[in-house]
Design an enzyme around this catalytic site. Sequence first.
Site, PDB file in Angstrom:
ATOM      1  CB  VAL A 102      -0.958   0.018   1.208  1.00  0.00           C
ATOM      2  CG1 VAL A 102      -1.977  -1.097   1.105  1.00  0.00           C
ATOM      3  CG2 VAL A 102      -0.180  -0.089   2.516  1.00  0.00           C
TER       4      VAL A 102
ATOM      5  CB  THR B 139       5.740  12.830   2.325  1.00  0.00           C
ATOM      6  OG1 THR B 139       6.776  12.219   1.540  1.00  0.00           O
ATOM      7  CG2 THR B 139       6.367  13.753   3.356  1.00  0.00           C
TER       8      THR B 139
ATOM      9  CB  SER C 124       4.627  -0.433   1.559  1.00  0.00           C
ATOM     10  OG  SER C 124       3.373  -0.900   1.116  1.00  0.00           O
TER      11      SER C 124
ATOM     12  CG  LEU D 240       9.579  -3.053  -9.305  1.00  0.00           C
ATOM     13  CD1 LEU D 240       8.082  -3.305  -9.420  1.00  0.00           C
ATOM     14  CD2 LEU D 240      10.374  -4.136 -10.006  1.00  0.00           C
TER      15      LEU D 240
ATOM     16  CD  GLN E 132      22.306  11.054 -20.452  1.00  0.00           C
ATOM     17  OE1 GLN E 132      22.127  12.100 -21.064  1.00  0.00           O
ATOM     18  NE2 GLN E 132      23.350  10.272 -20.668  1.00  0.00           N
TER      19      GLN E 132
ATOM     20  CB  VAL F 234      13.280  19.438 -16.001  1.00  0.00           C
ATOM     21  CG1 VAL F 234      12.630  20.698 -15.456  1.00  0.00           C
ATOM     22  CG2 VAL F 234      13.476  19.592 -17.497  1.00  0.00           C
TER      23      VAL F 234
ATOM     24  CG  PHE G 222      14.789  13.411  -8.521  1.00  0.00           C
ATOM     25  CD1 PHE G 222      13.840  13.443  -7.519  1.00  0.00           C
ATOM     26  CD2 PHE G 222      16.070  13.855  -8.223  1.00  0.00           C
ATOM     27  CE1 PHE G 222      14.142  13.907  -6.243  1.00  0.00           C
ATOM     28  CE2 PHE G 222      16.398  14.327  -6.956  1.00  0.00           C
ATOM     29  CZ  PHE G 222      15.431  14.357  -5.971  1.00  0.00           C
TER      30      PHE G 222
ATOM     31  CB  CYS H 174      10.514   6.089  -5.354  1.00  0.00           C
ATOM     32  SG  CYS H 174       9.387   4.705  -5.578  1.00  0.00           S
TER      33      CYS H 174
ATOM     34  CE  LYS I 202      11.147   6.186 -15.934  1.00  0.00           C
ATOM     35  NZ  LYS I 202      11.934   5.155 -15.226  1.00  0.00           N
TER      36      LYS I 202
END
EC number: 1.1.1.22
Length: 446
Positions: free
Chosen positions: A93, A97, A134, A169, A273, A276, A278, A282, A345
């Site tokens: 689940v 934050t 999680s 992942l 690379q 602008v 991340f 995550c 992304k």
Amino acid sequence: MANFVQQVEKITCVGAGYVGGPTCAMIALKCPEIKVTVVDMNKEKIQEWNSDDLPIYEPGLEEIVKECRGKNLFFSHDVPKAIEEADLIFISVNTPTKMYGRGKGMAPDLKYVESVARTIAKYAQGPKIVVEKSTVPVKAAQSILHILKEAQAHDQKLHFQVLSNPEFLAEGTAMVDLANPDRVLIGGESSDEGLAAITQLVRVYEHWVPRERIITTNTWSSELTKLAANAFLAQRISSINAISAICEATGADVREVAHAVGHDNRIGSRFLQASVGFGGSCFQKDVLSLVYLCETLNLKPAADYWHGVIEINNWQRRRFSDNIIKELFNTVTDKKIAIFGFAFKKNTGDTRESSAIYIAKHLLEERAKLHFYDPKVTETTMRYDLSSVTENELGIPNFGTTYSGDISLHPLYSSSTKDTSPNGQFIHHRHFTHHRHFTHCTVHPP
């Protein structure tokens, strides 16, 4: 050991999101003798998993789900039944934050994890192996086990072991990551029963993962490793983004610098690379969780160090939008700006913490007119995400004349456009291009 799971024949995953769905689809594909059930309280989401229009997009996921669904892969909202039948239960689940109370803005919110633990305690009818999927702070397993042990004390049929099995992942390549992981991490107690539980989960992964890639640790090491891994990756992105600012000021080419630095085998080329910034569910969340952990342990220099990774990320976003404004004669008021790409992304429809949202916020503050296109993100999602960062601060709940919901624009590049950057983004400020999946953000002067 009689009152213990002797063999895993039925797996239940509580949480049908970006981790639970793909992970269980791969387990079902690789372990045809194991019944895998994914449950969620959100009935609409479960209906989508049982339809031809899955709730998330991930290359290769649809094919696997359709191959296994109805055979040994099932999606249900009957949580009690799935828990009762399972030998092993994944907790998958959301741990967002916290935006309230102690640890606001940094600490992970574990209310959903606790709720699942109490639900397992309520409906379990026998021994269970409970596995944290999680992302959780160190020692979260202790809280889960405390809840389960309390139930166990009142029912001799119950017996629980709690393991940590964090996912590593990357959205857009999740099915490839699952099919051929560079490592699987499993943490548990060092007791005989703890080691037996670890062995059961190892056997599930051994169906397709070489044993040497399955790492076993104590529970706390496993929990911390997930936070540390994401913090290190986020740090690399912020590092190259900081270098990109120096490159622009000196005439160096950040792509050439990153290419040369990446050839040092002590460093490597991945996540170097310039972009602008991340995004995703995550990196920011896990870095902030690490900052909070350092602060609670009175390790302020360490907390300040990791918080710097977030500060560089925010600065890079602001710098990008400021450069757009500068090139357009220091004003974008009523100027139309097209933004190709809204997800964080390529190869995903996930918009969580997408840099596009923050760039849009900065431009909206300057009263620009924005047009968006992303083939994997709905207009409803775009409007919701933009309202979350603009409604209260700008006082424009309907965006008024500062926002155009025209998402019928066509991409400048086809889906065959190559993009080798790990986070699906890079910038070239001279032409103000922002490449992602289909994603080319172009600034058009009026």
